[in-house]
Scaffold this motif. Structure first.
Motif, mmCIF file in Angstrom:
data_model
loop_
_atom_site.group_PDB
_atom_site.id
_atom_site.type_symbol
_atom_site.label_atom_id
_atom_site.label_comp_id
_atom_site.label_asym_id
_atom_site.label_seq_id
_atom_site.Cartn_x
_atom_site.Cartn_y
_atom_site.Cartn_z
ATOM 1 N N GLY A 195 3.029 -0.963 -6.317
ATOM 2 C CA GLY A 195 2.525 0.058 -7.233
ATOM 3 C C GLY A 195 1.045 0.360 -7.155
ATOM 4 N N THR A 196 0.282 -0.335 -6.295
ATOM 5 C CA THR A 196 -1.155 -0.095 -6.234
ATOM 6 C C THR A 196 -1.457 1.206 -5.496
ATOM 7 O OG1 THR A 196 -1.651 -2.451 -6.297
ATOM 8 C CG2 THR A 196 -3.376 -1.009 -5.476
ATOM 9 N N ILE A 197 -2.140 2.107 -6.172
ATOM 10 C CA ILE A 197 -2.501 3.405 -5.607
ATOM 11 C C ILE A 197 -3.917 3.370 -5.053
ATOM 12 C CG2 ILE A 197 -2.858 5.845 -6.197
ATOM 13 C CD1 ILE A 197 -0.628 5.427 -8.323
ATOM 14 N N SER A 198 -4.790 2.584 -5.695
ATOM 15 C CA SER A 198 -6.145 2.357 -5.197
ATOM 16 C C SER A 198 -6.595 0.992 -5.693
ATOM 17 C CB SER A 198 -7.110 3.440 -5.677
ATOM 18 O OG SER A 198 -8.441 3.131 -5.297
ATOM 19 N N SER A 199 -7.167 0.185 -4.814
ATOM 20 C CA SER A 199 -7.562 -1.166 -5.210
ATOM 21 C C SER A 199 -9.013 -1.255 -5.656
ATOM 22 C CB SER A 199 -7.326 -2.138 -4.050
ATOM 23 O OG SER A 199 -8.022 -1.718 -2.897
ATOM 24 N N ASP A 200 -9.831 -0.289 -5.328
ATOM 25 C CA ASP A 200 -11.267 -0.386 -5.611
ATOM 26 C C ASP A 200 -11.694 0.284 -6.916
ATOM 27 O OD1 ASP A 200 -11.663 -1.853 -3.374
ATOM 28 O OD2 ASP A 200 -13.165 -0.542 -2.471
ATOM 29 N N PHE A 217 0.390 -11.258 -15.052
ATOM 30 C CA PHE A 217 -0.526 -10.749 -14.036
ATOM 31 C C PHE A 217 -0.673 -9.244 -14.233
ATOM 32 C CE2 PHE A 217 -0.837 -8.776 -9.709
ATOM 33 C CZ PHE A 217 -2.161 -9.118 -9.464
ATOM 34 N N VAL A 218 -1.926 -8.786 -14.336
ATOM 35 C CA VAL A 218 -2.229 -7.361 -14.465
ATOM 36 C C VAL A 218 -3.050 -6.956 -13.245
ATOM 37 C CG1 VAL A 218 -3.345 -5.583 -15.858
ATOM 38 C CG2 VAL A 218 -2.212 -7.504 -16.992
ATOM 39 N N PRO A 219 -2.447 -6.247 -12.294
ATOM 40 C CA PRO A 219 -3.168 -5.910 -11.059
ATOM 41 C C PRO A 219 -4.434 -5.108 -11.335
ATOM 42 C CG PRO A 219 -0.829 -5.401 -10.854
ATOM 43 C CD PRO A 219 -1.086 -5.699 -12.297
ATOM 44 N N ARG A 220 -5.477 -5.424 -10.588
ATOM 45 C CA ARG A 220 -6.689 -4.623 -10.671
ATOM 46 C C ARG A 220 -6.489 -3.324 -9.895
ATOM 47 N NH1 ARG A 220 -10.685 -9.711 -9.391
ATOM 48 N NH2 ARG A 220 -10.793 -10.548 -11.508
ATOM 49 N N GLY A 221 -7.364 -2.369 -10.130
ATOM 50 C CA GLY A 221 -7.236 -1.093 -9.447
ATOM 51 C C GLY A 221 -6.269 -0.173 -10.164
ATOM 52 N N VAL A 222 -5.924 0.931 -9.526
ATOM 53 C CA VAL A 222 -4.995 1.898 -10.112
ATOM 54 C C VAL A 222 -3.580 1.403 -9.839
ATOM 55 C CG1 VAL A 222 -4.237 4.285 -10.179
ATOM 56 C CG2 VAL A 222 -6.639 3.766 -9.730
ATOM 57 N N GLU A 251 0.196 8.913 -5.498
ATOM 58 C CA GLU A 251 -0.366 8.499 -4.212
ATOM 59 C C GLU A 251 -0.239 9.586 -3.154
ATOM 60 O OE1 GLU A 251 -0.493 4.551 -1.404
ATOM 61 O OE2 GLU A 251 1.273 4.886 -2.657
ATOM 62 N N LYS A 252 0.781 10.405 -3.255
ATOM 63 C CA LYS A 252 1.019 11.436 -2.245
ATOM 64 C C LYS A 252 -0.170 12.387 -2.155
ATOM 65 C CE LYS A 252 4.352 14.966 -0.824
ATOM 66 N NZ LYS A 252 5.605 15.682 -1.184
ATOM 67 N N GLY A 253 -0.683 12.566 -0.953
ATOM 68 C CA GLY A 253 -1.782 13.498 -0.728
ATOM 69 C C GLY A 253 -3.164 12.894 -0.815
#
Length: 396
Positions: A195-200, A217-222, A251-253
């Motif tokens: 599910g990560t669209i952007s990590s930064d 766990f709550v992922p960082r990033g988008v 995420e598409k595009g």
């Protein structure tokens, strides 16, 4: 015999299918409203208190990067920009500083990329990116110094027991994964998520949480998912999805990439491959920052509330969204209305916490929600004092 075996296999298959279906159904969707600002803060905040952190020559904080709080120990730990950690009691009294332990000695740490309270050793873990964990007491006497052999750098940690840990790895080295490791046996297992669209596009906040006996766990990033950690099976189970509606980033595009790929060991990636991947990760993050996207930068939750801090492009103030999971109702502070709230760092019970420089505190509160004693404390703050903890008591 073959018929009985077939029946048993069918029952197992049906049970597994039912279990997977139940997991999908049980994912809680949190509706996130990013446009309709709440007009009255008293609708969701009961009161506001402040905790000035004691200011002495020994306790002066030179910038703060990350703040954490432990309810059982009743201690705040402030991780500064110079990788020095300072501890304060729940009332703001100075306890200790890691400055005396930062160096090259056998009990000293040279670099720390993350800090986390360790309830099993009654101290604070400082993580070196190379797999060394220094555990210090709140007054910074060394309790333990241990190593986990790793092929990648680590950038976040949480103790699951005295010897078991879970870590995250920077996005350039692997795909979306967390690492379970036992410090005694040196056994390492990997669990993947998605599910990560952007990590930064993120802020330096916690990604591992413990509420009662449950681990999260709550992922960082988008990434719009929250996961429960199954420490026995070494799995991540999606339990919450943040529904941003039309404001969700697709995420598409998008240019660039979100994360890297696991390729065995870091040595299998050439410098040119790493540089290309790093450039593509930054390219996507920069594109999102410069667009009109609504970007969730901070996300956390407990049994009763979900908190999100988001920003929209380069428009200035970010928005704070607070969702009451029991009442299924959300509240939005945005663009300084009904008052300004900075990004928060945690929630304990119904107390949402933030940290700010003293000169800015009066702009981050609604005095109608403060007692005369709290207002008096605020008026006595000096500009060159240590930062202040703000405690927003949410209505239950």
């Amino acid at each position: 015999m073959s018929k009985i075996l077939k029946i048993v296999l069918m029952l197992i298959f049906c049970a597994c299918s039912s279990e997977h279906s139940k997991m999908a159904v049980d994912i809680e969707r949190i509706p996130v409203e990013v446009h309709k600002v709440t007009s009255d803060a008293s609708l969701f905040i009961e009161k506001i208190e402040i905790v000035p952190l004691e200011t002495t020559d020994s306790s002066l904080i030179s910038g703060y990067k990350k703040t954490i709080y432990d309810k059982n120990m009743d201690i705040y730990a402030i991780y500064g920009k110079k990788q020095v950690v300072q501890t304060f009691s729940g009332k703001g009294e100075f306890i200790g500083s890691s400055r005396k332990m930062k160096g090259e000695g056998p009990q000293e740490y040279h670099m720390a990329v993350d800090i986390k309270f360790n309830p099993y050793l009654k101290g604070i873990d400082l993580l070196s990116p190379y797999g060394m964990i220094y555990t210090y007491s709140p007054t910074f006497e060394l309790i333990a110094k241990r190593t986990i052999k790793t092929e990648f750098y680590f950038d976040a940690l949480m103790a699951l027991s005295a010897d078991d840990y879970v870590f995250t790895v920077p996005s350039i080295w692997t795909d979306q994964e967390v690492t379970f490791a036992n410090l005694k046996t040196q056994q390492v297992e990997v669990a993947n998520y998605s599910g990560t669209i952007s990590s930064d596009n993120t802020m330096d906040r916690e990604c591992f949480y413990k509420n009662d006996d449950n681990l999260y766990f709550v992922p960082r990033g988008v990434n719009y998912n929250f996961y429960q950690i199954d420490e026995k099976k070494k799995e991540l189970i999606p339990i919450i999805y943040l529904d941003f509606g039309d404001s969700e980033i697709k995420e598409k595009g998008l240019p660039g990439v979100a994360v890297g790929k696991r390729t065995g060991t870091e040595k299998t990636k050439t410098d040119s491959e790493r540089n290309k991947l790093s450039k593509e990760i930054r390219q996507r993050a920069q594109f999102i920052r410069e667009s009109a996207f609504v970007v969730p930068l901070v996300k956390f939750f407990n049994d009763d509330y979900v908190y999100i801090y988001f920003a929209k492009g380069k428009t200035g103030f970010g928005g704070n969204y607070i969702y009451n999971r029991k009442k299924k109702k959300g509240f939005l502070l945005n663009e300084g209305k009904p008052f300004i709230m900075q990004p928060c760092f945690g929630i304990v019970d119904n107390v949402l916490m933030s940290i700010a420089d003293p000169y800015y505190v009066s702009r981050l509160v609604d005095i109608h929600l403060m007692s005369p004693e709290e207002i008096s404390k605020m008026e006595r703050l000096n500009e060159d004092d240590n930062p202040v903890i703000l405690k927003y008591y949410l209505r239950k």
